[in-house]
Write a protein that holds these residues in place. Structure first.
Motif, PDB file in Angstrom:
ATOM      1  N   ALA A 119       0.821  -1.211   0.000  1.00  0.00           N
ATOM      2  CA  ALA A 119       0.000   0.000   0.000  1.00  0.00           C
ATOM      3  C   ALA A 119       0.856   1.263   0.000  1.00  0.00           C
ATOM      4  N   GLY A 120       0.196   2.363  -0.303  1.00  0.00           N
ATOM      5  CA  GLY A 120       0.812   3.676  -0.218  1.00  0.00           C
ATOM      6  C   GLY A 120      -0.197   4.675   0.304  1.00  0.00           C
ATOM      7  N   ILE A 121       0.291   5.816   0.729  1.00  0.00           N
ATOM      8  CA  ILE A 121      -0.570   6.878   1.246  1.00  0.00           C
ATOM      9  C   ILE A 121      -0.652   7.970   0.184  1.00  0.00           C
ATOM     10  N   VAL A 122      -1.875   8.401  -0.076  1.00  0.00           N
ATOM     11  CA  VAL A 122      -2.122   9.442  -1.073  1.00  0.00           C
ATOM     12  C   VAL A 122      -2.878  10.574  -0.394  1.00  0.00           C
ATOM     13  N   TRP A 123      -2.430  11.810  -0.660  1.00  0.00           N
ATOM     14  CA  TRP A 123      -3.121  12.993  -0.166  1.00  0.00           C
ATOM     15  C   TRP A 123      -3.928  13.579  -1.317  1.00  0.00           C
ATOM     16  N   PHE A 124      -5.231  13.695  -1.081  1.00  0.00           N
ATOM     17  CA  PHE A 124      -6.178  14.174  -2.075  1.00  0.00           C
ATOM     18  C   PHE A 124      -6.693  15.559  -1.671  1.00  0.00           C
ATOM     19  N   GLU A 125      -7.014  16.377  -2.662  1.00  0.00           N
ATOM     20  CA  GLU A 125      -7.815  17.574  -2.434  1.00  0.00           C
ATOM     21  C   GLU A 125      -9.102  17.377  -3.221  1.00  0.00           C
ATOM     22  N   HIS A 126     -10.235  17.502  -2.543  1.00  0.00           N
ATOM     23  CA  HIS A 126     -11.543  17.373  -3.188  1.00  0.00           C
ATOM     24  C   HIS A 126     -12.262  18.713  -3.096  1.00  0.00           C
ATOM     25  N   ARG A 127     -12.877  19.103  -4.206  1.00  0.00           N
ATOM     26  CA  ARG A 127     -13.622  20.347  -4.260  1.00  0.00           C
ATOM     27  C   ARG A 127     -15.055  20.074  -4.703  1.00  0.00           C
ATOM     28  N   GLY A 128     -16.002  20.667  -4.001  1.00  0.00           N
ATOM     29  CA  GLY A 128     -17.397  20.662  -4.416  1.00  0.00           C
ATOM     30  C   GLY A 128     -17.726  22.021  -4.995  1.00  0.00           C
TER      31      GLY A 128
END
Length: 152
Positions: A119-128
């Motif tokens: 596994a790996g860690i992913v940083w996401f930015e989500h916009r509505g």
């Protein structure tokens, strides 16, 4: 189509998710009631008329949950091992009954897991974003993502 594996998620990549959703009064009242939130700003139209908004606001946690669900199909469907946490959550504009929301995501950064070789860690930015192109939700989060399984 399944979500993307750790190796497929590229830093800086932007995903404009195709699903949209018009938020209804029922969504707001049901979510607010299910979460035992008695805030009249979400439930009482007469009270809400006396506020700066002039009518009821959609519960911001519903908005965040909606945006969080809209990203699943393209990014994490069947490839996530879990949400590790939200580092930033903002609601720069309110959502009202009848607003139509769409979502977009950016891969901020990623690294291999130190404890899980699969596994790996992913940083996401989500916009509505609503139908007036106003951002209504911005959140940054980290997720544990599966690596592509070895071919057998």
């Amino acid at each position: 189509m399944p979500g993307l594996y750790f190796e497929e998620l590229v830093e800086g990549e932007v995903y404009d998710h195709p699903m949209t959703r018009t938020v209804t009064e029922m969504d707001n009242v049901l979510f607010t009631s299910l979460t035992m939130n008695p805030q009249p700003l979400h439930l009482d139209e007469e009270f809400a008329k006396t506020t700066i908004h002039g009518h009821r606001l959609v519960n911001s946690l519903f908005t965040m949950a909606l945006v969080g669900g809209m990203i699943v199909y393209e990014l994490t469907m069947g490839t996530t091992l879990g949400n590790l946490g939200y580092e930033k959550v903002e609601f720069p504009n309110p959502v009202f009954h009848g607003d139509t929301i769409r979502a977009s995501s950016t891969i901020l950064r990623k690294r291999e897991s130190k404890s899980r070789p699969d596994a790996g860690i992913v940083w996401f930015e989500h916009r509505g974003i609503n139908q007036r192109d106003e951002m209504v939700c911005l959140c940054e989060r980290a997720g544990m993502m599966m690596k592509r399984p070895a071919e057998v």
